[in-house]
Motif scaffolding. Structure first.
Motif, PDB file in Angstrom:
ATOM      1  N   LEU A  24      11.844  15.861  12.916  1.00 21.60           N
ATOM      2  CA  LEU A  24      12.579  14.915  12.078  1.00 21.60           C
ATOM      3  C   LEU A  24      12.472  15.330  10.616  1.00 21.60           C
ATOM      4  CD1 LEU A  24      11.381  11.638  13.802  1.00 21.60           C
ATOM      5  CD2 LEU A  24      13.654  12.656  13.966  1.00 21.60           C
ATOM      6  N   PRO A  25      13.525  15.104   9.848  1.00 22.33           N
ATOM      7  CA  PRO A  25      13.471  15.466   8.426  1.00 22.33           C
ATOM      8  C   PRO A  25      12.519  14.556   7.647  1.00 22.33           C
ATOM      9  CG  PRO A  25      15.544  14.373   8.944  1.00 22.33           C
ATOM     10  CD  PRO A  25      14.821  14.563  10.241  1.00 22.33           C
ATOM     11  N   ALA A  26      11.966  15.092   6.580  1.00 19.92           N
ATOM     12  CA  ALA A  26      10.975  14.373   5.780  1.00 19.92           C
ATOM     13  C   ALA A  26      11.528  13.086   5.167  1.00 19.92           C
ATOM     14  CB  ALA A  26      10.424  15.277   4.692  1.00 19.92           C
ATOM     15  N   PHE A  27      12.840  13.048   4.861  1.00 18.87           N
ATOM     16  CA  PHE A  27      13.387  11.848   4.218  1.00 18.87           C
ATOM     17  C   PHE A  27      13.287  10.602   5.098  1.00 18.87           C
ATOM     18  CE2 PHE A  27      17.247  13.212   6.435  1.00 18.87           C
ATOM     19  CZ  PHE A  27      17.773  12.004   6.868  1.00 18.87           C
ATOM     20  N   VAL A  28      13.093  10.789   6.385  1.00 24.58           N
ATOM     21  CA  VAL A  28      12.936   9.649   7.296  1.00 24.58           C
ATOM     22  C   VAL A  28      11.715   8.823   6.905  1.00 24.58           C
ATOM     23  CG1 VAL A  28      12.540   8.994   9.723  1.00 24.58           C
ATOM     24  CG2 VAL A  28      14.174  10.799   9.176  1.00 24.58           C
ATOM     25  N   SER A  29      10.752   9.443   6.237  1.00 20.98           N
ATOM     26  CA  SER A  29       9.542   8.725   5.826  1.00 20.98           C
ATOM     27  C   SER A  29       9.862   7.542   4.914  1.00 20.98           C
ATOM     28  CB  SER A  29       8.556   9.659   5.139  1.00 20.98           C
ATOM     29  OG  SER A  29       9.082  10.154   3.929  1.00 20.98           O
ATOM     30  N   TYR A  30      10.966   7.621   4.190  1.00 23.23           N
ATOM     31  CA  TYR A  30      11.328   6.514   3.295  1.00 23.23           C
ATOM     32  C   TYR A  30      11.793   5.271   4.055  1.00 23.23           C
ATOM     33  CZ  TYR A  30      10.694   9.906  -0.349  1.00 23.23           C
ATOM     34  OH  TYR A  30      10.137  10.854  -1.172  1.00 23.23           O
ATOM     35  N   GLY A  31      12.071   5.423   5.334  1.00 23.89           N
ATOM     36  CA  GLY A  31      12.412   4.271   6.167  1.00 23.89           C
ATOM     37  C   GLY A  31      11.283   3.270   6.273  1.00 23.89           C
ATOM     38  N   VAL A  32      10.043   3.730   6.015  1.00 23.69           N
ATOM     39  CA  VAL A  32       8.907   2.824   6.057  1.00 23.69           C
ATOM     40  C   VAL A  32       9.068   1.708   5.028  1.00 23.69           C
ATOM     41  CG1 VAL A  32       7.335   3.984   4.451  1.00 23.69           C
ATOM     42  CG2 VAL A  32       6.416   2.762   6.393  1.00 23.69           C
ATOM     43  N   TYR A  33       9.745   1.995   3.931  1.00 16.33           N
ATOM     44  CA  TYR A  33       9.967   0.956   2.915  1.00 16.33           C
ATOM     45  C   TYR A  33      10.903  -0.144   3.437  1.00 16.33           C
ATOM     46  CZ  TYR A  33       7.724   4.235  -0.264  1.00 16.33           C
ATOM     47  OH  TYR A  33       6.834   5.088  -0.863  1.00 16.33           O
ATOM     48  N   ALA A  66       0.838  -1.207   0.000  1.00 13.91           N
ATOM     49  CA  ALA A  66       0.000   0.000   0.000  1.00 13.91           C
ATOM     50  C   ALA A  66       0.872   1.256   0.000  1.00 13.91           C
ATOM     51  CB  ALA A  66      -0.934  -0.001   1.210  1.00 13.91           C
ATOM     52  N   LYS A  67       1.978   1.232   0.745  1.00 15.41           N
ATOM     53  CA  LYS A  67       2.876   2.393   0.766  1.00 15.41           C
ATOM     54  C   LYS A  67       3.544   2.577  -0.599  1.00 15.41           C
ATOM     55  CE  LYS A  67       2.505   2.984   5.360  1.00 15.41           C
ATOM     56  NZ  LYS A  67       1.908   1.764   5.835  1.00 15.41           N
ATOM     57  N   LEU A  68       3.869   1.483  -1.272  1.00 13.89           N
ATOM     58  CA  LEU A  68       4.449   1.576  -2.612  1.00 13.89           C
ATOM     59  C   LEU A  68       3.429   2.153  -3.596  1.00 13.89           C
ATOM     60  CD1 LEU A  68       6.382  -1.815  -2.843  1.00 13.89           C
ATOM     61  CD2 LEU A  68       7.394   0.477  -2.770  1.00 13.89           C
ATOM     62  N   ARG A  69       2.185   1.770  -3.459  1.00  8.92           N
ATOM     63  CA  ARG A  69       1.136   2.236  -4.382  1.00  8.92           C
ATOM     64  C   ARG A  69       0.756   3.687  -4.154  1.00  8.92           C
ATOM     65  NH1 ARG A  69      -3.887  -1.487  -4.726  1.00  8.92           N
ATOM     66  NH2 ARG A  69      -4.277  -0.122  -6.476  1.00  8.92           N
ATOM     67  N   TYR A  70       0.662   4.086  -2.886  1.00 10.70           N
ATOM     68  CA  TYR A  70       0.103   5.400  -2.570  1.00 10.70           C
ATOM     69  C   TYR A  70       1.122   6.391  -2.013  1.00 10.70           C
ATOM     70  CZ  TYR A  70      -4.063   2.632  -3.192  1.00 10.70           C
ATOM     71  OH  TYR A  70      -5.015   1.793  -3.717  1.00 10.70           O
ATOM     72  N   GLY A  71       2.344   5.936  -1.771  1.00 10.29           N
ATOM     73  CA  GLY A  71       3.394   6.830  -1.297  1.00 10.29           C
ATOM     74  C   GLY A  71       3.383   7.056   0.202  1.00 10.29           C
ATOM     75  N   VAL A  72       4.357   7.852   0.639  1.00  9.11           N
ATOM     76  CA  VAL A  72       4.519   8.129   2.067  1.00  9.11           C
ATOM     77  C   VAL A  72       4.565   9.632   2.347  1.00  9.11           C
ATOM     78  CG1 VAL A  72       5.638   5.920   2.595  1.00  9.11           C
ATOM     79  CG2 VAL A  72       7.029   7.870   1.875  1.00  9.11           C
ATOM     80  N   ASP A  73       4.094  10.429   1.395  1.00  7.38           N
ATOM     81  CA  ASP A  73       4.100  11.885   1.584  1.00  7.38           C
ATOM     82  C   ASP A  73       3.336  12.315   2.824  1.00  7.38           C
ATOM     83  OD1 ASP A  73       5.601  12.105  -0.717  1.00  7.38           O
ATOM     84  OD2 ASP A  73       3.902  12.630  -1.995  1.00  7.38           O
ATOM     85  N   TRP A  74       2.298  11.578   3.169  1.00 11.75           N
ATOM     86  CA  TRP A  74       1.473  11.905   4.333  1.00 11.75           C
ATOM     87  C   TRP A  74       2.257  11.832   5.643  1.00 11.75           C
ATOM     88  CZ3 TRP A  74       1.008   7.879   7.763  1.00 11.75           C
ATOM     89  CH2 TRP A  74       1.330   6.609   7.275  1.00 11.75           C
ATOM     90  N   LEU A  75       3.417  11.187   5.637  1.00 14.86           N
ATOM     91  CA  LEU A  75       4.230  11.080   6.856  1.00 14.86           C
ATOM     92  C   LEU A  75       5.062  12.326   7.141  1.00 14.86           C
ATOM     93  CD1 LEU A  75       5.562   7.413   6.650  1.00 14.86           C
ATOM     94  CD2 LEU A  75       4.162   8.398   8.470  1.00 14.86           C
ATOM     95  N   GLU A  76       5.216  13.184   6.153  1.00  7.43           N
ATOM     96  CA  GLU A  76       6.069  14.365   6.337  1.00  7.43           C
ATOM     97  C   GLU A  76       5.592  15.255   7.477  1.00  7.43           C
ATOM     98  OE1 GLU A  76       6.906  16.443   2.688  1.00  7.43           O
ATOM     99  OE2 GLU A  76       7.386  14.561   1.655  1.00  7.43           O
ATOM    100  N   GLY A  77       4.281  15.467   7.583  1.00  7.77           N
ATOM    101  CA  GLY A  77       3.733  16.312   8.643  1.00  7.77           C
ATOM    102  C   GLY A  77       4.058  15.801  10.039  1.00  7.77           C
ATOM    103  N   PRO A  78       3.725  14.540  10.342  1.00  9.22           N
ATOM    104  CA  PRO A  78       4.051  14.016  11.667  1.00  9.22           C
ATOM    105  C   PRO A  78       5.558  14.023  11.965  1.00  9.22           C
ATOM    106  CG  PRO A  78       2.433  12.606  10.611  1.00  9.22           C
ATOM    107  CD  PRO A  78       2.877  13.605   9.586  1.00  9.22           C
ATOM    108  N   LEU A  79       6.382  13.769  10.943  1.00  7.61           N
ATOM    109  CA  LEU A  79       7.834  13.796  11.153  1.00  7.61           C
ATOM    110  C   LEU A  79       8.311  15.207  11.479  1.00  7.61           C
ATOM    111  CD1 LEU A  79       8.979  11.407   8.295  1.00  7.61           C
ATOM    112  CD2 LEU A  79       9.264  11.002  10.744  1.00  7.61           C
TER     113      LEU A  79
END
Length: 136
Positions: free
Chosen positions: A46-55, A28-41
């Motif tokens: 925390l920097p936005a690039f940390v959201s890619y750790g979800v992968y 689901a994260k691959l299909r829809y992305g992780v941009d929504w995590l930037e706000g909470p980070l």
């Protein structure tokens, strides 16, 4: 059935259950992305690039877990991912009981604790890594 075979079958069931269910979240994260995590980070400094750790935690980790190849590394990645998920998105629900009477974080708790079990027990004989090596 000798205990070692039953133990290894149990580890296989654990790996497949944990890996497949966690991988579905990763897909689901691959299909829809992780941009929504930037706000909470950003809200936690925390920097936005940390959201890619979800992968790593929801795609790479489950693949390693399913295959039984470096499964302890996969389990460790899943543990870190679940701790981040709980810390970023679910702290308000940490002690909450849901409408059906279960813990609101039972899914995250399941992934976290089953990853701990896998980290401690290893992949077992029915894996690409076999029983050899510290990281399987």
């Amino acid at each position: 059935m000798p205990n070692s075979t039953a133990d290894d079958l149990g580890k296989l069931v654990l790996r497949l259950t944990l890996g497949i269910l966690l991988l579905l979240h990763g897909i689901a994260k691959l299909r829809y992305g992780v941009d929504w995590l930037e706000g909470p980070l950003k809200a936690r400094g925390l920097p936005a690039f940390v959201s890619y750790g979800v992968y790593a935690g929801e795609v790479l980790a489950p693949v390693l877990i399913i295959l039984g190849l470096f499964s302890r590394v996969g389990a460790l990645l899943a543990i870190v991912s679940m701790l981040f998920a709980i810390g970023l998105m679910h702290m308000d629900h940490l002690w909450a009981i849901g409408k059906t009477g279960g813990w609101e974080l039972e899914l995250q708790g399941f992934y976290l604790l089953m990853s701990v079990v896998l980290l401690l027990q290893g992949a077992g004989r029915f894996s690409l890594g076999g029983v050899s090596g510290r990281w399987n």
